[in-house]
Design a protein around this motif. Structure first.
Motif, PDB file in Angstrom:
ATOM      1  N   ALA A  52       0.544   7.967   9.372  1.00  0.00           N
ATOM      2  CA  ALA A  52      -0.272   6.702  10.696  1.00  0.00           C
ATOM      3  C   ALA A  52      -0.908   8.203  11.343  1.00  0.00           C
ATOM      4  O   ALA A  52      -2.084   7.406  11.741  1.00  0.00           O
ATOM      5  N   ASP A  53      -0.597   9.315  11.442  1.00  0.00           N
ATOM      6  CA  ASP A  53      -0.779  10.039  12.156  1.00  0.00           C
ATOM      7  C   ASP A  53      -2.690  10.314  11.735  1.00  0.00           C
ATOM      8  O   ASP A  53      -3.678  10.464  12.232  1.00  0.00           O
ATOM      9  N   ASP A  78      12.629   0.224  14.365  1.00  0.00           N
ATOM     10  CA  ASP A  78      12.294   0.959  12.929  1.00  0.00           C
ATOM     11  C   ASP A  78      13.708   0.452  11.324  1.00  0.00           C
ATOM     12  O   ASP A  78      13.249   2.153  10.569  1.00  0.00           O
ATOM     13  N   ALA A  94       9.553   7.177   5.334  1.00  0.00           N
ATOM     14  CA  ALA A  94       9.802   7.267   6.915  1.00  0.00           C
ATOM     15  C   ALA A  94       8.929   8.812   7.269  1.00  0.00           C
ATOM     16  O   ALA A  94       8.312   8.923   7.872  1.00  0.00           O
ATOM     17  N   LEU A  95       8.878   9.431   6.341  1.00  0.00           N
ATOM     18  CA  LEU A  95       8.227  10.509   6.251  1.00  0.00           C
ATOM     19  C   LEU A  95       6.685  10.652   6.422  1.00  0.00           C
ATOM     20  O   LEU A  95       5.898  10.592   6.689  1.00  0.00           O
ATOM     21  N   TRP A  96       6.681   9.356   4.881  1.00  0.00           N
ATOM     22  CA  TRP A  96       5.294   8.979   4.119  1.00  0.00           C
ATOM     23  C   TRP A  96       4.289   8.132   5.156  1.00  0.00           C
ATOM     24  O   TRP A  96       3.469   8.667   5.485  1.00  0.00           O
ATOM     25  N   SER A  97       4.942   7.278   5.751  1.00  0.00           N
ATOM     26  CA  SER A  97       4.894   6.472   6.852  1.00  0.00           C
ATOM     27  C   SER A  97       4.669   6.804   8.420  1.00  0.00           C
ATOM     28  O   SER A  97       2.945   6.726   8.679  1.00  0.00           O
ATOM     29  N   ARG A  98       4.885   8.413   8.979  1.00  0.00           N
ATOM     30  CA  ARG A  98       5.016   8.769   9.537  1.00  0.00           C
ATOM     31  C   ARG A  98       3.119   9.368   9.489  1.00  0.00           C
ATOM     32  O   ARG A  98       2.550   9.804  10.491  1.00  0.00           O
ATOM     33  N   ASP A  99       3.377  10.163   8.599  1.00  0.00           N
ATOM     34  CA  ASP A  99       2.507  11.109   8.454  1.00  0.00           C
ATOM     35  C   ASP A  99       1.143  10.541   8.412  1.00  0.00           C
ATOM     36  O   ASP A  99      -0.320  10.586   8.639  1.00  0.00           O
ATOM     37  N   GLU A 114       0.025   1.624  14.500  1.00  0.00           N
ATOM     38  CA  GLU A 114       1.028   1.420  13.714  1.00  0.00           C
ATOM     39  C   GLU A 114       1.353   1.218  12.637  1.00  0.00           C
ATOM     40  O   GLU A 114       0.152   0.470  12.270  1.00  0.00           O
TER      41      GLU A 114
END
Length: 239
Positions: free
Chosen positions: A60-61, A208, A53-58, A84
């Protein structure tokens, strides 16, 4: 030694996806407006030991900043470019970037009164948009299409409907190859809507969050439902 050298010289996952983002944006340069993008990545490609979750958020940013900078450098108009990132559990490795069909705003310099031009990733066959109308069952739900290879109109659910990869007896096919044959069950009644994952291979997600198999989850207006690469959003619940 040769294999080690190839591995060293191979582009990183981020570099490969940056290339994909760049190529996706290039397709629309003649329209002077950039599409929203959806990035799909096999979980097998994630670095070992990272929080998905953290990897995909970072990531995506990072890709949002990368895409916005590229659009700005190339004079492409787009306010609020969205990207996204979606992780899929599969048995094969893949990563690709897909432009999302949107109704794009025209640049400020466009002629007054000119119609906006829709950006559509590709022409797709249409699937039935009315699912399982059952007599004697009150209430229903309308789910708007965020991303789909087959749906173009909102999905209307009344009673109980099973959705899956392809149409067959008792299954509404969404022509999504990342869905299982019987992927999930939708049930609408009395102004409420539930979804149940039917032990699908790539799971069913609400906002998600992955759902446990065979456990009904109630949905509310605004919830995002993801099955494979198909994303629907609950637009309306009818009492």
């Amino acid at each position: 030694m040769l294999n080690l050298l190839r591995k060293f010289l191979r582009p990183t996952l981020r570099e490969q996806l940056e290339d994909g983002v760049r190529e996706a944006l290039k397709r629309y340069t003649d329209r002077r407006s950039a599409p929203d993008l959806r990035v799909y990545i096999s979980t097998d490609l994630l670095p070992d030991g990272v929080d998905a979750a953290l990897w995909s958020r970072d990531e995506a940013d990072h890709f949002r900043r990368f895409a916005s900078q590229w659009a700005q450098d190339n004079g492409i108009f787009r306010a609020g470019l969205r990207i996204e990132l979606i992780l899929l559990d599969t048995r094969r490795e893949f990563a690709f970037v897909k432009p999302v069909g949107i109704e794009a705003a025209e640049p400020a310099s466009a002629a007054a009164g000119a119609p906006a031009r829709p950006l559509v990733a590709r022409d797709a066959p249409r699937a039935a948009s009315v699912a399982g109308d059952l007599p004697g069952v009150s209430g229903g739900a309308v789910l708007e299409v965020v991303s789909s290879t087959s749906l173009s109109d909102p999905l209307r659910v009344s009673g109980e409907t099973v959705v899956g990869r392809r149409a067959r007896d008792g299954v509404l096919g969404l022509e999504d190859r990342y869905m299982s044959g019987r992927h999930a069950r939708l049930r609408a009644a009395d102004g409420r809507l539930w979804v149940t994952d039917l032990d699908s291979k790539n799971r069913t997600y609400v906002n998600d969050e992955p759902l446990a198999p065979h456990q009904a989850r109630e949905l509310t207006a605004g919830d995002a439902l993801r099955m494979g690469t198909t994303v629907l959003r609950v637009a309306r619940l009818n009492p």
